[in-house]
Design a protein around this motif. Structure first.
Motif, PDB file in Angstrom:
ATOM      1  N   SER A 159       0.833  -1.213   0.000  1.00 14.69           N
ATOM      2  CA  SER A 159       0.000   0.000   0.000  1.00 14.69           C
ATOM      3  C   SER A 159       0.862   1.254   0.000  1.00 14.69           C
ATOM      4  O   SER A 159       0.597   2.206  -0.738  1.00 14.69           O
ATOM      5  CB  SER A 159      -0.923   0.016   1.226  1.00 14.69           C
ATOM      6  OG  SER A 159      -1.847  -1.025   1.174  1.00 14.69           O
ATOM      7  N   VAL A 162       2.487   1.671  -3.512  1.00 15.54           N
ATOM      8  CA  VAL A 162       1.505   2.089  -4.517  1.00 15.54           C
ATOM      9  C   VAL A 162       1.084   3.541  -4.293  1.00 15.54           C
ATOM     10  O   VAL A 162       0.969   4.316  -5.249  1.00 15.54           O
ATOM     11  CB  VAL A 162       0.280   1.143  -4.510  1.00 15.54           C
ATOM     12  CG1 VAL A 162      -0.869   1.720  -5.310  1.00 15.54           C
ATOM     13  CG2 VAL A 162       0.668  -0.220  -5.043  1.00 15.54           C
ATOM     14  N   GLN A 163       0.889   3.924  -3.043  1.00 17.59           N
ATOM     15  CA  GLN A 163       0.438   5.284  -2.761  1.00 17.59           C
ATOM     16  C   GLN A 163       1.558   6.317  -2.864  1.00 17.59           C
ATOM     17  O   GLN A 163       1.316   7.460  -3.238  1.00 17.59           O
ATOM     18  CB  GLN A 163      -0.197   5.340  -1.373  1.00 17.59           C
ATOM     19  CG  GLN A 163      -1.503   4.582  -1.302  1.00 17.59           C
ATOM     20  CD  GLN A 163      -2.062   4.502   0.095  1.00 17.59           C
ATOM     21  OE1 GLN A 163      -2.046   5.480   0.828  1.00 17.59           O
ATOM     22  NE2 GLN A 163      -2.563   3.338   0.465  1.00 17.59           N
ATOM     23  N   ARG A 167       1.489   7.105  -6.888  1.00  9.37           N
ATOM     24  CA  ARG A 167       0.569   8.228  -6.620  1.00  9.37           C
ATOM     25  C   ARG A 167      -0.912   7.849  -6.601  1.00  9.37           C
ATOM     26  O   ARG A 167      -1.764   8.633  -6.971  1.00  9.37           O
ATOM     27  CB  ARG A 167       0.788   9.355  -7.639  1.00  9.37           C
ATOM     28  CG  ARG A 167       2.175   9.904  -7.658  1.00  9.37           C
ATOM     29  CD  ARG A 167       2.393  10.745  -6.432  1.00  9.37           C
ATOM     30  NE  ARG A 167       3.677  11.426  -6.530  1.00  9.37           N
ATOM     31  CZ  ARG A 167       4.397  11.729  -5.483  1.00  9.37           C
ATOM     32  NH1 ARG A 167       3.979  11.424  -4.283  1.00  9.37           N
ATOM     33  NH2 ARG A 167       5.541  12.351  -5.621  1.00  9.37           N
ATOM     34  N   PHE A 168      -1.203   6.627  -6.180  1.00  7.91           N
ATOM     35  CA  PHE A 168      -2.602   6.256  -5.939  1.00  7.91           C
ATOM     36  C   PHE A 168      -3.046   6.956  -4.665  1.00  7.91           C
ATOM     37  O   PHE A 168      -2.289   7.009  -3.696  1.00  7.91           O
ATOM     38  CB  PHE A 168      -2.729   4.746  -5.709  1.00  7.91           C
ATOM     39  CG  PHE A 168      -3.014   3.938  -6.925  1.00  7.91           C
ATOM     40  CD1 PHE A 168      -4.212   3.246  -7.039  1.00  7.91           C
ATOM     41  CD2 PHE A 168      -2.098   3.843  -7.954  1.00  7.91           C
ATOM     42  CE1 PHE A 168      -4.478   2.465  -8.146  1.00  7.91           C
ATOM     43  CE2 PHE A 168      -2.347   3.087  -9.070  1.00  7.91           C
ATOM     44  CZ  PHE A 168      -3.543   2.395  -9.173  1.00  7.91           C
ATOM     45  N   SER A 169      -4.265   7.425  -4.633  1.00 13.54           N
ATOM     46  CA  SER A 169      -4.794   7.928  -3.360  1.00 13.54           C
ATOM     47  C   SER A 169      -5.192   6.722  -2.514  1.00 13.54           C
ATOM     48  O   SER A 169      -5.420   5.628  -3.038  1.00 13.54           O
ATOM     49  CB  SER A 169      -6.006   8.829  -3.595  1.00 13.54           C
ATOM     50  OG  SER A 169      -7.102   8.064  -4.064  1.00 13.54           O
ATOM     51  N   LYS A 170      -5.266   6.925  -1.228  1.00 10.01           N
ATOM     52  CA  LYS A 170      -5.672   5.822  -0.335  1.00 10.01           C
ATOM     53  C   LYS A 170      -7.063   5.328  -0.729  1.00 10.01           C
ATOM     54  O   LYS A 170      -7.333   4.128  -0.733  1.00 10.01           O
ATOM     55  CB  LYS A 170      -5.663   6.310   1.116  1.00 10.01           C
ATOM     56  CG  LYS A 170      -5.961   5.224   2.113  1.00 10.01           C
ATOM     57  CD  LYS A 170      -6.101   5.792   3.505  1.00 10.01           C
ATOM     58  CE  LYS A 170      -5.037   5.225   4.376  1.00 10.01           C
ATOM     59  NZ  LYS A 170      -5.187   5.627   5.781  1.00 10.01           N
ATOM     60  N   ASP A 172      -8.544   5.452  -3.753  1.00  8.61           N
ATOM     61  CA  ASP A 172      -8.496   4.678  -5.000  1.00  8.61           C
ATOM     62  C   ASP A 172      -7.895   3.290  -4.772  1.00  8.61           C
ATOM     63  O   ASP A 172      -8.376   2.296  -5.319  1.00  8.61           O
ATOM     64  CB  ASP A 172      -7.695   5.425  -6.069  1.00  8.61           C
ATOM     65  CG  ASP A 172      -8.421   6.659  -6.579  1.00  8.61           C
ATOM     66  OD1 ASP A 172      -9.628   6.791  -6.303  1.00  8.61           O
ATOM     67  OD2 ASP A 172      -7.773   7.491  -7.239  1.00  8.61           O
ATOM     68  N   TRP A 173      -6.837   3.221  -3.981  1.00  7.72           N
ATOM     69  CA  TRP A 173      -6.195   1.941  -3.676  1.00  7.72           C
ATOM     70  C   TRP A 173      -7.180   1.009  -2.974  1.00  7.72           C
ATOM     71  O   TRP A 173      -7.297  -0.173  -3.308  1.00  7.72           O
ATOM     72  CB  TRP A 173      -4.947   2.182  -2.837  1.00  7.72           C
ATOM     73  CG  TRP A 173      -4.272   0.939  -2.363  1.00  7.72           C
ATOM     74  CD1 TRP A 173      -4.109   0.557  -1.063  1.00  7.72           C
ATOM     75  CD2 TRP A 173      -3.661  -0.092  -3.150  1.00  7.72           C
ATOM     76  NE1 TRP A 173      -3.441  -0.652  -0.996  1.00  7.72           N
ATOM     77  CE2 TRP A 173      -3.150  -1.061  -2.273  1.00  7.72           C
ATOM     78  CE3 TRP A 173      -3.509  -0.282  -4.519  1.00  7.72           C
ATOM     79  CZ2 TRP A 173      -2.496  -2.207  -2.716  1.00  7.72           C
ATOM     80  CZ3 TRP A 173      -2.852  -1.425  -4.970  1.00  7.72           C
ATOM     81  CH2 TRP A 173      -2.358  -2.368  -4.062  1.00  7.72           C
ATOM     82  N   VAL A 176      -9.848  -0.168  -5.570  1.00  2.00           N
ATOM     83  CA  VAL A 176      -9.318  -1.149  -6.527  1.00  2.00           C
ATOM     84  C   VAL A 176      -9.148  -2.516  -5.863  1.00  2.00           C
ATOM     85  O   VAL A 176      -9.577  -3.541  -6.395  1.00  2.00           O
ATOM     86  CB  VAL A 176      -7.976  -0.646  -7.124  1.00  2.00           C
ATOM     87  CG1 VAL A 176      -7.249  -1.779  -7.849  1.00  2.00           C
ATOM     88  CG2 VAL A 176      -8.209   0.523  -8.055  1.00  2.00           C
TER      89      VAL A 176
END
Length: 197
Positions: A159, A162-163, A167-170, A172-173, A176
């Protein structure tokens, strides 16, 4: 000491097992909305699972509870689905305090249900009277706890990567991963043998 490692490793392998990935799916669903700063809450959730799992094994060992395996096999993916759906509907919301009790309950419930599913096998591998089964059960529970902490730690590291780097937001992660888990769990529910009978 060697007997400790036998049951401890059995607990580890019970959780970290590619052929029985329901535990891992549940742990991913449970931990994906959290980050390292929430470690106390995650540790509490993991411990609740272990307590529920051990309680149900105790109840079966003492002959207090018996449940059909087909029912348990149906309930396991349902609890995973509940947590993943909860994540979908609460992702990105800041006020989760009142609904976190649902996750605590589901985690304890999942532990109880899965313990019931494993109880027949566990009962067959430990011999002796009921009292002598308490120590192996404790050693097994420690293995479960350690394995869950390992899985959760890996999920938190993933996590973070990825974040931070992608640059995934929490939010969006969480969406998904929860959608992925739902996609894996729904066929488990639909294909369960309980519908055939």
């Amino acid at each position: 000491m060697s007997e400790f490692w036998i049951y401890f490793q059995l607990g580890l392998k019970h959780i970290i097992n590619v052929f029985s990935y329901d535990h891992i799916l549940f742990l991913i669903a449970l931990s994906v909305p959290f980050s390292f700063k929430d470690w106390k809450r995650i540790l509490l959730l993991v411990t609740l699972f272990t307590v529920g799992h051990s309680m149900s094994l105790l109840l079966v060992i003492f002959g207090i509870v018996a449940i059909k395996v087909s029912v348990v096999e149906m309930l396991i993916p349902i609890t995973i689905l509940i947590v993943a759906l909860f994540n979908l509907f609460t992702a990105g919301k800041t006020n989760k305090k009142e609904s976190i009790n649902l996750i605590f309950f589901v985690t304890l419930f999942f532990g109880i249900i899965h313990g019931l599913g494993f109880s027949t096998y566990f009962k067959s591998i430990i011999a002796g009277n009921t009292t002598s089964k308490l120590l192996p059960l404790s050693e097994f529970a420690l293995g479960i706890e350690a394995a869950q902490i390992i899985v959760v730690f890996v999920v938190l590291i993933l996590s973070y990567i990825v974040q931070t780097f992608f640059r995934f937001s929490k939010r969006d992660w969480t969406l998904v991963m929860s959608a992925f888990i739902i996609g894996v769990v729904l066929p488990m529910i639909i294909g369960n043998e309980i519908w055939i009978k």
